[in-house]
Scaffold this motif. Structure first.
Motif, mmCIF file in Angstrom:
data_model
loop_
_atom_site.group_PDB
_atom_site.id
_atom_site.type_symbol
_atom_site.label_atom_id
_atom_site.label_comp_id
_atom_site.label_asym_id
_atom_site.label_seq_id
_atom_site.Cartn_x
_atom_site.Cartn_y
_atom_site.Cartn_z
ATOM 1 N N MET A 37 0.837 -1.202 0.000
ATOM 2 C CA MET A 37 0.000 0.000 0.000
ATOM 3 C C MET A 37 0.867 1.246 0.000
ATOM 4 S SD MET A 37 -3.238 -0.599 2.523
ATOM 5 C CE MET A 37 -4.286 -2.056 2.409
ATOM 6 N N GLU A 64 -3.130 4.741 0.062
ATOM 7 C CA GLU A 64 -4.344 3.993 -0.276
ATOM 8 C C GLU A 64 -5.444 4.214 0.751
ATOM 9 O OE1 GLU A 64 -4.994 2.516 -2.919
ATOM 10 O OE2 GLU A 64 -3.095 1.952 -3.889
ATOM 11 N N ASN A 87 -8.773 2.862 -0.176
ATOM 12 C CA ASN A 87 -8.932 1.429 -0.426
ATOM 13 C C ASN A 87 -8.566 0.541 0.756
ATOM 14 O OD1 ASN A 87 -9.791 1.237 -3.224
ATOM 15 N ND2 ASN A 87 -7.780 2.061 -3.768
ATOM 16 N N ALA A 88 -7.778 1.063 1.680
ATOM 17 C CA ALA A 88 -7.195 0.219 2.722
ATOM 18 C C ALA A 88 -8.250 -0.579 3.488
ATOM 19 C CB ALA A 88 -6.370 1.076 3.687
ATOM 20 N N VAL A 106 0.341 -6.349 5.565
ATOM 21 C CA VAL A 106 0.278 -5.135 4.753
ATOM 22 C C VAL A 106 1.592 -4.378 4.891
ATOM 23 C CG1 VAL A 106 -0.908 -2.940 4.377
ATOM 24 C CG2 VAL A 106 -2.212 -4.967 5.085
ATOM 25 N N ASN A 120 3.134 -0.753 4.461
ATOM 26 C CA ASN A 120 2.856 0.667 4.275
ATOM 27 C C ASN A 120 4.091 1.307 3.639
ATOM 28 O OD1 ASN A 120 1.877 3.264 4.370
ATOM 29 N ND2 ASN A 120 2.391 3.557 6.529
ATOM 30 N N SER A 145 3.445 5.953 2.957
ATOM 31 C CA SER A 145 2.218 6.682 2.617
ATOM 32 C C SER A 145 2.216 8.056 3.267
ATOM 33 C CB SER A 145 0.990 5.888 3.079
ATOM 34 O OG SER A 145 0.881 4.670 2.379
ATOM 35 N N THR A 183 -3.451 6.434 5.255
ATOM 36 C CA THR A 183 -3.367 4.976 5.163
ATOM 37 C C THR A 183 -2.952 4.347 6.492
ATOM 38 O OG1 THR A 183 -2.843 5.036 2.796
ATOM 39 C CG2 THR A 183 -2.227 3.050 4.006
ATOM 40 N N ASP A 207 -3.568 -6.335 -4.772
ATOM 41 C CA ASP A 207 -3.490 -4.878 -4.763
ATOM 42 C C ASP A 207 -4.575 -4.304 -3.852
ATOM 43 O OD1 ASP A 207 -1.365 -4.929 -6.460
ATOM 44 O OD2 ASP A 207 -2.452 -4.182 -8.213
ATOM 45 N N ALA A 208 -4.345 -3.079 -3.390
ATOM 46 C CA ALA A 208 -5.266 -2.464 -2.443
ATOM 47 C C ALA A 208 -6.634 -2.174 -3.057
ATOM 48 C CB ALA A 208 -4.660 -1.168 -1.899
#
Length: 362
Positions: free
Chosen positions: A42, A45, A48-49, A68, A70, A73, A77, A123-124
């Motif tokens: 991610m 995102e 979307n997260a 996940v 990160n 970001s 996120t 994908d997110a």
């Protein structure tokens, strides 16, 4: 004109054959003894997260872990991920080394944290149906494959997305001989989509994983070829009935995303780009011109090519759950594709680079 129509008929028949021979996610396994690692990179995102994590938590496959990464970001996120701290493992991405592409390095780091028997990179912007993974795992085991991948269903919101995003399915169902791609290990016949890739851990590790494609902008295709070279079967499935991917929110994202991939996907070949451009102008834009000529001069045979490409596109859209009216845009999509291709080629040749997720790749 008769020869031209015959060529388009052959295109239509090849497409029907590909639709019929591409496996779908249908049957499912009830064996959950194997552990699946869901690995999600991610970067910015926040939109979307929560959706992708909840989607995976809701799957009927219980023996799983969710990791996940990160990737530095700059939006919300990280705070969203904290809300799921009891259900997922979050790792912070390391600084991007030279000669690595951001997403590839993120996937590489995720693989080092995974403990499962299978690695599922998602994908997110992906959402999975509750039994999607059970179906994918069944197909992987049935074919004794090292990888199951596929092009998800793509909701298209913006006008540019409606023109270009469904073309991903068109390329696969038209240009790729699916029987050869799925039942042989020939690297030349390969397609994949990084939004959903379910690997057998042993196949992934023994083939070298994402480290082998560290500088690739189309790492999904290149990694699939690596597996094939190492003797593993890779199955491209029609996963549109179980998995969706809302790739782009704006026209600008559509343009950047496709610009990044299309010329690179052709091996950065200028002659290849020219051939593809001429092909789509000749067979997917000119039928519109011929149609108007046929109407004006009442030469009805000249109207048939447009109907044939409409039929070809409609059948693909029907098989993949796209809009039932997308086929009407096919001639415009062909022109948009050509413009996009030459834009990407110029960026590649001049070294101006491709922009994605706030990073520039040259």
């Amino acid at each position: 004109m008769v020869i031209y129509i015959c060529i388009l008929l052959i295109f239509l028949l090849l497409t029907i054959l590909n639709i019929l021979t591409m496996p779908r996610l249908k049957n499912r396994t009830d064996d959950q003894s194997s552990r699946i690692s869901f690995l999600i990179p991610m970067r910015n995102e926040e939109g979307n997260a929560a959706g992708v994590i909840q989607s995976i938590l809701d799957t009927s496959y219980a023996n799983k872990e969710i990791i996940v990464l990160n990737d530095h970001s700059e939006d919300q996120t990280e705070s969203i991920l904290e809300q799921f701290s009891s259900d997922i493992k979050v790792i912070q991405g390391k600084p991007l080394p030279e000669q690595w592409v951001g997403k590839v390095y993120a996937c590489y780091q995720l693989s080092k944290e995974a403990t499962g028997d299978y690695y599922c990179f998602i994908d997110a912007d992906v959402r999975v149906e509750p039994d999607a993974v059970l179906k994918a795992l069944y197909l992987l085991k049935k074919n004794k494959a090292g990888l199951i991948t596929g092009f998800p269903r793509f909701p298209a919101k913006t006008f540019l997305a409606k023109l270009l995003v469904p073309m991903q399915h068109f390329f696969v169902f038209f240009h790729l001989p699916n029987a050869v791609a799925n039942f042989t290990k020939k690297p030349a016949f390969t397609a994949a989509h990084g939004a959903f890739m379910l690997f057998d851990k042993n196949a992934y590790v023994q083939s070298g994983g994402h480290e082998t494609v560290r500088n690739s902008l189309v790492e999904d295709i290149h990694l699939t070829r690596v597996l094939k070279r190492n003797g593993y079967r890779c199955i491209l499935s029609n996963i549109t009935n179980s998995i969706s991917c809302d790739m782009y929110e704006t026209n600008a994202e559509v343009w950047e995303g496709f610009t990044k991939n299309i010329f690179t996907g052709l091996g950065r070949s200028v002659p290849g780009a020219v051939i593809v451009a001429l092909f789509y102008i000749s067979f997917y834009f000119l039928p519109l011109v011929f149609f108007f000529y046929g109407i004006i001069y009442q030469e009805w045979l000249w109207c048939l090519p447009l109907l044939l490409i409409f039929m070809q596109t409609f059948l693909i859209d029907l098989a993949t759950g796209q809009s039932k009216l997308h086929f009407l845009l096919m001639p415009i999509s062909a022109i948009a594709l050509v413009i996009l291709l030459f834009t990407a080629a110029i960026k590649g040749i001049t070294g101006s680079g491709y922009t994605w997720k706030g990073r520039i790749y040259r």
